[in-house]
Design a protein around this motif. Structure first.
Motif, PDB file in Angstrom:
ATOM      1  N   ASN A 179    -108.920 152.748 -28.107  1.00 43.27           N
ATOM      2  CA  ASN A 179    -107.939 152.863 -29.184  1.00 43.27           C
ATOM      3  C   ASN A 179    -106.685 153.606 -28.765  1.00 43.27           C
ATOM      4  N   HIS A 180    -106.851 154.612 -27.908  1.00 52.51           N
ATOM      5  CA  HIS A 180    -105.700 155.418 -27.501  1.00 52.51           C
ATOM      6  C   HIS A 180    -105.045 154.898 -26.219  1.00 52.51           C
ATOM      7  N   ALA A 181    -105.610 153.826 -25.646  1.00 55.33           N
ATOM      8  CA  ALA A 181    -105.044 153.190 -24.451  1.00 55.33           C
ATOM      9  C   ALA A 181    -104.842 154.180 -23.304  1.00 55.33           C
ATOM     10  N   GLN A 182    -105.709 155.135 -23.226  1.00 54.26           N
ATOM     11  CA  GLN A 182    -105.767 156.073 -22.101  1.00 54.26           C
ATOM     12  C   GLN A 182    -107.173 156.676 -22.107  1.00 54.26           C
ATOM     13  N   TRP A 183    -107.508 157.451 -21.084  1.00 54.43           N
ATOM     14  CA  TRP A 183    -108.903 157.862 -20.941  1.00 54.43           C
ATOM     15  C   TRP A 183    -109.169 159.313 -21.317  1.00 54.43           C
ATOM     16  N   PHE A 184    -108.136 160.136 -21.423  1.00 63.71           N
ATOM     17  CA  PHE A 184    -108.345 161.577 -21.577  1.00 63.71           C
ATOM     18  C   PHE A 184    -109.131 161.933 -22.839  1.00 63.71           C
ATOM     19  N   LEU A 185    -108.725 161.415 -23.996  1.00 61.35           N
ATOM     20  CA  LEU A 185    -109.380 161.808 -25.248  1.00 61.35           C
ATOM     21  C   LEU A 185    -110.840 161.360 -25.280  1.00 61.35           C
ATOM     22  N   GLY A 186    -111.109 160.140 -24.841  1.00 57.73           N
ATOM     23  CA  GLY A 186    -112.473 159.632 -24.868  1.00 57.73           C
ATOM     24  C   GLY A 186    -113.397 160.306 -23.879  1.00 57.73           C
ATOM     25  N   LYS A 187    -112.810 160.971 -22.888  1.00 62.54           N
ATOM     26  CA  LYS A 187    -113.598 161.641 -21.855  1.00 62.54           C
ATOM     27  C   LYS A 187    -113.773 163.138 -22.095  1.00 62.54           C
ATOM     28  N   SER A 188    -113.032 163.690 -23.056  1.00 61.80           N
ATOM     29  CA  SER A 188    -112.892 165.145 -23.120  1.00 61.80           C
ATOM     30  C   SER A 188    -113.558 165.820 -24.309  1.00 61.80           C
ATOM     31  N   LEU A 189    -114.388 165.098 -25.054  1.00 64.30           N
ATOM     32  CA  LEU A 189    -115.073 165.751 -26.170  1.00 64.30           C
ATOM     33  C   LEU A 189    -115.945 166.886 -25.645  1.00 64.30           C
ATOM     34  N   ASP A 190    -116.092 167.930 -26.451  1.00 66.61           N
ATOM     35  CA  ASP A 190    -116.972 169.036 -26.071  1.00 66.61           C
ATOM     36  C   ASP A 190    -118.350 168.487 -25.703  1.00 66.61           C
ATOM     37  N   THR A 191    -118.926 169.010 -24.650  1.00 60.17           N
ATOM     38  CA  THR A 191    -120.256 168.654 -24.105  1.00 60.17           C
ATOM     39  C   THR A 191    -120.257 167.353 -23.314  1.00 60.17           C
ATOM     40  N   PHE A 192    -119.107 166.712 -23.102  1.00 56.44           N
ATOM     41  CA  PHE A 192    -119.076 165.390 -22.469  1.00 56.44           C
ATOM     42  C   PHE A 192    -118.982 165.443 -20.940  1.00 56.44           C
ATOM     43  N   CYS A 193    -119.302 166.614 -20.344  1.00 58.56           N
ATOM     44  CA  CYS A 193    -119.343 166.681 -18.877  1.00 58.56           C
ATOM     45  C   CYS A 193    -120.506 167.545 -18.404  1.00 58.56           C
ATOM     46  N   PRO A 194    -121.749 167.085 -18.605  1.00 54.56           N
ATOM     47  CA  PRO A 194    -122.881 167.806 -18.010  1.00 54.56           C
ATOM     48  C   PRO A 194    -122.719 167.886 -16.489  1.00 54.56           C
ATOM     49  N   LEU A 195    -122.997 169.072 -15.931  1.00 54.37           N
ATOM     50  CA  LEU A 195    -122.773 169.334 -14.512  1.00 54.37           C
ATOM     51  C   LEU A 195    -123.924 170.178 -13.970  1.00 54.37           C
ATOM     52  N   GLY A 196    -124.387 169.871 -12.767  1.00 52.22           N
ATOM     53  CA  GLY A 196    -125.411 170.702 -12.146  1.00 52.22           C
ATOM     54  C   GLY A 196    -126.581 169.875 -11.640  1.00 52.22           C
ATOM     55  N   PRO A 197    -127.778 170.474 -11.506  1.00 50.24           N
ATOM     56  CA  PRO A 197    -128.076 171.875 -11.790  1.00 50.24           C
ATOM     57  C   PRO A 197    -127.646 172.852 -10.698  1.00 50.24           C
ATOM     58  N   TRP A 198    -127.271 172.314  -9.527  1.00 52.30           N
ATOM     59  CA  TRP A 198    -126.771 173.191  -8.472  1.00 52.30           C
ATOM     60  C   TRP A 198    -125.781 172.400  -7.621  1.00 52.30           C
ATOM     61  N   ILE A 199    -125.076 173.131  -6.754  1.00 49.05           N
ATOM     62  CA  ILE A 199    -124.168 172.527  -5.779  1.00 49.05           C
ATOM     63  C   ILE A 199    -124.854 172.550  -4.424  1.00 49.05           C
ATOM     64  N   GLY A 200    -124.920 171.400  -3.776  1.00 52.02           N
ATOM     65  CA  GLY A 200    -125.398 171.345  -2.393  1.00 52.02           C
ATOM     66  C   GLY A 200    -124.208 171.492  -1.468  1.00 52.02           C
ATOM     67  N   THR A 201    -124.228 172.496  -0.596  1.00 48.50           N
ATOM     68  CA  THR A 201    -123.053 172.790   0.223  1.00 48.50           C
ATOM     69  C   THR A 201    -122.882 171.756   1.336  1.00 48.50           C
ATOM     70  N   ALA A 202    -121.621 171.613   1.766  1.00 48.77           N
ATOM     71  CA  ALA A 202    -121.258 170.548   2.691  1.00 48.77           C
ATOM     72  C   ALA A 202    -121.950 170.669   4.038  1.00 48.77           C
ATOM     73  N   ASP A 203    -122.357 171.872   4.411  1.00 51.58           N
ATOM     74  CA  ASP A 203    -123.050 172.035   5.691  1.00 51.58           C
ATOM     75  C   ASP A 203    -124.447 171.432   5.656  1.00 51.58           C
ATOM     76  N   GLU A 204    -124.972 171.219   4.457  1.00 44.06           N
ATOM     77  CA  GLU A 204    -126.333 170.709   4.303  1.00 44.06           C
ATOM     78  C   GLU A 204    -126.366 169.266   3.832  1.00 44.06           C
ATOM     79  N   VAL A 205    -125.406 168.857   3.022  1.00 43.14           N
ATOM     80  CA  VAL A 205    -125.424 167.533   2.402  1.00 43.14           C
ATOM     81  C   VAL A 205    -124.680 166.525   3.264  1.00 43.14           C
ATOM     82  N   LYS A 206    -125.311 165.388   3.511  1.00 41.51           N
ATOM     83  CA  LYS A 206    -124.651 164.281   4.197  1.00 41.51           C
ATOM     84  C   LYS A 206    -124.205 163.281   3.131  1.00 41.51           C
ATOM     85  N   PRO A 207    -122.894 163.179   2.879  1.00 39.05           N
ATOM     86  CA  PRO A 207    -122.437 162.333   1.773  1.00 39.05           C
ATOM     87  C   PRO A 207    -122.887 160.886   1.896  1.00 39.05           C
ATOM     88  N   GLU A 208    -123.068 160.402   3.124  1.00 37.68           N
ATOM     89  CA  GLU A 208    -123.483 159.006   3.299  1.00 37.68           C
ATOM     90  C   GLU A 208    -124.914 158.767   2.820  1.00 37.68           C
TER      91      GLU A 208
END
Length: 293
Positions: A179-208
């Motif tokens: 409806n708004h012809a852009q993505w910000f509003l539809g992506k930004s509602l409170d709680t709409f970005c669950p993140l985690g549960p941890w970060i794997g550091t680059a020295d350990e994680v192989k992105p491939e």
């Protein structure tokens, strides 16, 4: 190394995570009372070996509640649209894309952002008002966490600017997106970005080796591997850094694979009581329930 934040015995603690044994070790010292300790580690470029020396006690996964690893992002979460070929096609066919008349597969990365207030934890509820949106969708993704301030990064140098990787659910209100012809509003509602549960550091994680999968009520909906991105991680970092200075702690969601709710006929939107689970290789899983109000 895997690093995150948990709630334990009414205290919020930074932890080092052992996924194999399902235990966490608490990091003490000045980080014991820090309000945003993981971001502090990233910004100060602290040698991860120093954290090992500050460990004071440990606990089982079952005795803690994982929180979003970063309690307050430095700014909006950056994200990429239509970055898997099959998802780009399903999105353009869905009738919800009002942002472009270009070819289904983008020629350049499509960048948008999610408000900082959309951030939520790996087990927090996804909440929305059905009077405001009636087409809430899931998007399991692999996130990049930037580790060093950088500008005009060459693709061949980009991975050296990564602190680590994290699971993300780029929850989206499709009707607002259209409806708004852009993505910000539809992506930004409170709680709409669950993140985690941890970060794997680059020295350990192989992105491939990273694979993301999404289940809704234990029905597998999405499977994607990072090597299938239209625009790979070095390209995304290089593209963004040509336009803006990337900051330590910046989070970049790399895009979602095919299988989102709008890709079904009829669409399978999230409803009250649904459980959405997003798992990424070596990065744990998000498990969020949907609640309407």
């Amino acid at each position: 190394m895997k690093i995150g934040r948990v709630s334990h015995q009414a205290r919020v603690r930074m932890v080092l995570v052992d996924e194999a044994t399902k235990r966490v070790r608490f990091v003490g010292g000045s980080f014991a009372q820090h309000l945003n300790p993981v971001l502090s580690v990233i910004e100060r470029r602290i040698d991860l070996a120093e954290l090992e020396a500050l460990v004071e006690g440990e606990a089982n996964f079952s005795d803690v509640t994982f929180l979003a690893p970063i309690s307050q992002p430095v700014r909006n979460i950056l994200a990429v649209g239509k970055n898997y070929t099959e998802h780009a096609a399903e999105f353009d066919k869905s009738g919800f894309n009002a942002t472009s008349n270009a070819a289904p597969v983008p020629l350049f990365p499509q960048i948008f952002s999610k408000a900082t207030t959309s951030l939520s934890g790996p087990t927090d509820d996804i909440r929305f008002d059905p009077a405001h949106t009636s087409s809430v969708d899931y998007e399991g993704e692999i996130g990049i966490v930037i580790g060093a301030e950088c500008r005009n990064v060459k693709p061949e140098d980009a991975l050296g600017k990564v602190f680590g990787y994290v699971a993300v659910n780029d929850v989206t209100a499709r009707d607002l997106q259209k409806n708004h012809a852009q993505w910000f509003l539809g992506k930004s509602l409170d709680t709409f970005c669950p993140l985690g549960p941890w970060i794997g550091t680059a020295d350990e994680v192989k992105p491939e080796n990273l694979k993301v999968q999404t289940w809704v009520n234990e029905e597998l909906r999405q499977t994607g591997v990072l090597t299938d991105l239209i625009f790979d991680v070095p390209t995304l970092i290089s593209t963004l850094s040509k336009a803006m200075t990337l900051l330590p702690g910046d989070i970049i969601a790399t895009g979602t694979p095919v299988g989102v709710g709008i890709g079904f006929t009829p669409p399978k939107f999230l409803k009250n009581g649904d459980e959405v689970r997003v798992a990424v290789t070596g990065l744990g899983e998000l498990k969020n329930h949907v609640r309407t109000y």
